[in-house]
Design a protein around this motif. Structure first.
Motif, PDB file in Angstrom:
ATOM      1  N   GLU A 138       0.805  -1.224   0.000  1.00 38.11           N
ATOM      2  CA  GLU A 138       0.000   0.000   0.000  1.00 38.11           C
ATOM      3  C   GLU A 138       0.835   1.270   0.000  1.00 38.11           C
ATOM      4  O   GLU A 138       0.343   2.334  -0.370  1.00 38.11           O
ATOM      5  N   ASP A 139       2.079   1.177   0.424  1.00 35.95           N
ATOM      6  CA  ASP A 139       2.922   2.377   0.423  1.00 35.95           C
ATOM      7  C   ASP A 139       3.637   2.588  -0.912  1.00 35.95           C
ATOM      8  O   ASP A 139       4.511   3.444  -1.028  1.00 35.95           O
ATOM      9  N   GLY A 140       3.259   1.777  -1.919  1.00 42.52           N
ATOM     10  CA  GLY A 140       3.800   1.978  -3.257  1.00 42.52           C
ATOM     11  C   GLY A 140       5.039   1.179  -3.580  1.00 42.52           C
ATOM     12  O   GLY A 140       5.546   1.265  -4.705  1.00 42.52           O
ATOM     13  N   LYS A 141       5.528   0.378  -2.651  1.00 42.56           N
ATOM     14  CA  LYS A 141       6.733  -0.408  -2.919  1.00 42.56           C
ATOM     15  C   LYS A 141       6.393  -1.657  -3.731  1.00 42.56           C
ATOM     16  O   LYS A 141       5.271  -2.163  -3.688  1.00 42.56           O
ATOM     17  N   ILE A 142       7.391  -2.154  -4.453  1.00 42.75           N
ATOM     18  CA  ILE A 142       7.262  -3.403  -5.193  1.00 42.75           C
ATOM     19  C   ILE A 142       8.400  -4.323  -4.756  1.00 42.75           C
ATOM     20  O   ILE A 142       9.578  -3.967  -4.878  1.00 42.75           O
ATOM     21  N   HIS A 143       8.041  -5.462  -4.240  1.00 43.23           N
ATOM     22  CA  HIS A 143       9.029  -6.457  -3.807  1.00 43.23           C
ATOM     23  C   HIS A 143       9.017  -7.597  -4.824  1.00 43.23           C
ATOM     24  O   HIS A 143       7.981  -8.183  -5.092  1.00 43.23           O
ATOM     25  N   LYS A 144      10.181  -7.890  -5.380  1.00 45.24           N
ATOM     26  CA  LYS A 144      10.281  -8.937  -6.394  1.00 45.24           C
ATOM     27  C   LYS A 144      10.871 -10.208  -5.793  1.00 45.24           C
ATOM     28  O   LYS A 144      11.851 -10.152  -5.056  1.00 45.24           O
ATOM     29  N   GLY A 145      10.269 -11.348  -6.156  1.00 39.88           N
ATOM     30  CA  GLY A 145      10.768 -12.608  -5.634  1.00 39.88           C
ATOM     31  C   GLY A 145      10.641 -13.735  -6.642  1.00 39.88           C
ATOM     32  O   GLY A 145       9.667 -13.800  -7.402  1.00 39.88           O
ATOM     33  N   ARG A 146      11.614 -14.611  -6.655  1.00 39.33           N
ATOM     34  CA  ARG A 146      11.529 -15.791  -7.522  1.00 39.33           C
ATOM     35  C   ARG A 146      10.455 -16.743  -7.015  1.00 39.33           C
ATOM     36  O   ARG A 146       9.848 -17.476  -7.793  1.00 39.33           O
ATOM     37  N   ALA A 147      10.251 -16.738  -5.719  1.00 39.35           N
ATOM     38  CA  ALA A 147       9.176 -17.526  -5.118  1.00 39.35           C
ATOM     39  C   ALA A 147       8.456 -16.652  -4.110  1.00 39.35           C
ATOM     40  O   ALA A 147       9.030 -15.709  -3.562  1.00 39.35           O
ATOM     41  N   VAL A 148       7.181 -16.960  -3.892  1.00 38.25           N
ATOM     42  CA  VAL A 148       6.378 -16.226  -2.917  1.00 38.25           C
ATOM     43  C   VAL A 148       5.700 -17.226  -1.997  1.00 38.25           C
ATOM     44  O   VAL A 148       5.169 -18.247  -2.450  1.00 38.25           O
ATOM     45  N   VAL A 149       5.720 -16.930  -0.702  1.00 42.63           N
ATOM     46  CA  VAL A 149       5.023 -17.751   0.285  1.00 42.63           C
ATOM     47  C   VAL A 149       3.933 -16.896   0.922  1.00 42.63           C
ATOM     48  O   VAL A 149       4.215 -15.918   1.611  1.00 42.63           O
ATOM     49  N   MET A 150       2.674 -17.248   0.643  1.00 40.26           N
ATOM     50  CA  MET A 150       1.550 -16.563   1.287  1.00 40.26           C
ATOM     51  C   MET A 150       1.353 -17.181   2.661  1.00 40.26           C
ATOM     52  O   MET A 150       0.793 -18.274   2.797  1.00 40.26           O
TER      53      MET A 150
END
Length: 507
Positions: A138-150
């Motif tokens: 929500e603060d506008g950042k973008i985090h990039k990841g090869r894998a994501v764990v919800m």
């Protein structure tokens, strides 16, 4: 209406900025997120970030600090097997003590540098070209990841009841998951809506403080006694100095709870035994025949969540407490009006209405291959492979995903198996330098057909209405078997179940 304890102010959106690429982005710093981080470190994966929307770790145990909040699984079983706590103060620990345990995990395993607080995820989307997930906050950042764990968990967002007129109420409203500790209940006329797991803990704690307590029950629950005892200094010393003794206690608790599956999950002779025990407990604690009738469930034990409490029934019989079983018609400016036409005027309404458990849809937009939306695919009920992976959403892993819920044993027992499986998947992506690791659609379909067939023979699907089911009766929540069976299915990461796309760029 006072909603100060129910809303969160959204931060102003800033100019978007991208963080460096990570091997793994973990969403949530509760038990699941922290456990995944610990095991990733053990597996040699150090380039990861944990995104946490709050300002502290802890998840549901940080948020749920209402009076009497506690776990209904014994402490020695509701903790990680790889991080035992010899200092538990009692058999069933309160939320404050569990919260301290969570903070201990962060400190002991040195996870603080990996956690970014105040990062409320607003969307997640796959870049088909690179295979990277872009996690927007929500603060506008973008985090990039090869894998994501919800790892945000099913008990994250409070459920607001759809009751007409609730917004017009002029008194105080408090949700159990957003308790206002500054509000003084002393002498007040208080209503509690709900008689589930949080309500039966709140009611005994506040009944002697308030002037009048009115409890609105929609459906009675099966309630069992709670064998809760203070842990002696000798036991703590024994657990500290001889850790195998605590491990033995944990094993005994595990197998005791495993045996309960025969009474809770299926319609076996033990189910009838459990119902007799529940009825005997009700009869022993409630002397008034009419109240017993109001509190006696008319569905099979296990169909809805079984509750444990030694103090709930006695609290309902206090002179200043009234149990209302008439349906709520609407909320007025000054109270609650029931279907019999009576208005119950109150100063405060406590919403013990639980959480918005995602049986369908997603907590935020999740876009997979070709921009496909997970919320649309889950609209009629969530499905996944082994509760972890969803076809069309490569490199995405879910803790406590569809059909992973336990009905008889510790959630952390299941969680540890999920974490181990996820770590194997992440290692597969990194070791083989994969662009995409995507479960095959036919494999996912076969798995879910089997799960739903097994669920059709369980007490959960026997006809009662519960939060386990969608509105049309689809069970996307529970796992139809023993925890031992769940562990067996998660033990092996079968690469043949996945389509693997090689990375074009160098590792």
């Amino acid at each position: 209406m006072n909603t100060s304890t129910l809303t969160r102010t959204k931060p102003a959106v800033r100019r978007k900025s991208a963080n460096p690429e990570c091997d793994t982005v973990i969403i949530g710093a509760g038990f699941a997120g922290l456990g995944t981080a610990i095991k990733l470190l053990e597996a040699g994966v150090k380039n990861f970030v944990i995104l946490e929307r709050g300002q502290q770790p802890g998840g549901t145990w940080r948020d749920n600090q209402y009076p009497g909040a506690a776990c209904d699984i014994p402490s020695n079983l509701y903790s990680f097997s790889f991080a035992p706590n010899p200092e538990w103060s009692r058999s069933f620990s309160g939320s404050a003590e569990i919260f301290e345990y969570v903070k201990h995990l962060v400190k002991h395993f040195k996870l603080e540098p990996h956690i970014q607080y105040g990062q409320n995820v607003s969307s997640a989307e796959l870049d088909d070209e690179t295979g990277l997930w872009h996690i927007h906050t929500e603060d506008g950042k973008i985090h990039k990841g090869r894998a994501v764990v919800m790892a945000s968990g099913p008990l994250a967002n409070p459920k607001m009841p759809a009751i007409k007129g609730l917004a017009d109420y002029q008194g105080k409203i408090v949700h159990s998951a957003r308790w206002d500790h500054d509000y003084d209940l002393a002498g007040k006329r208080v209503a509690v809506i709900g008689t589930g797991a949080s309500a039966i803990q709140i009611i005994p704690e506040i009944v002697d403080k308030v002037g009048k307590l009115t409890v609105f029950q929609r459906t009675p629950a099966w309630v069992m006694p709670r064998p809760d005892f203070t842990t002696s200094g000798f036991s703590k010393s024994l657990f500290r100095n001889l850790p195998f003794t605590q491990k033995a206690i944990r094993e005994a608790l595990y197998w005791t709870h495993e045996s309960m599956a025969l009474a809770v999950i299926w319609d076996s002779p033990l189910r009838k035994v459990a119902e007799r025990l529940g009825s005997a407990f009700l009869n022993a604690q409630v002397k008034d025949k009419w109240m017993r009738r109001q509190l006696k469930p008319d569905y099979k034990i296990g169909c809805k969540r079984i509750l444990v409490s030694n103090t709930y029934y006695p609290a309902l019989q206090r002179k200043n407490c009234e149990l209302i079983t008439w349906p709520i018609a609407n909320v007025s400016q000054h109270g609650i009006r029931t279907a019999d036409g009576v208005e119950h005027q109150v100063d405060c309404i406590v919403l013990a209405t639980g959480f918005d458990v995602p049986k369908s849809g997603t907590p935020y937009p999740i876009k997979g291959i070709g921009g496909r939306l997970l919320a649309e695919e889950w609209a009629r009920g969530a499905q996944a492979y082994k509760s972890i992976n969803v076809s069309g959403y490569p490199n995405l892993f879910i803790t406590f995903g569809p059909n992973s819920g336990p009905g008889h044993n510790s959630a952390l027992v299941y969680m540890e198996q999920q974490i181990a499986y996820i770590v194997k998947g992440v290692r597969q992506i990194l070791d083989k330098n994969l662009k995409m690791l995507d479960v095959k659609p036919e494999v996912q379909a076969r798995y879910n057909q089997s799960i739903q067939k097994r669920l059709s023979r369980t007490n959960w699907n026997s006809g009662c209405k519960s939060w386990y089911l969608t509105e049309d009766g689809f069970n996307a929540t529970m796992y139809p078997g023993f925890a031992t069976q769940y562990a067996a299915q998660m033990k092996r990461f079968d690469t043949r179940a996945y389509a693997q796309v090689q990375q074009n760029r160098p590792a």
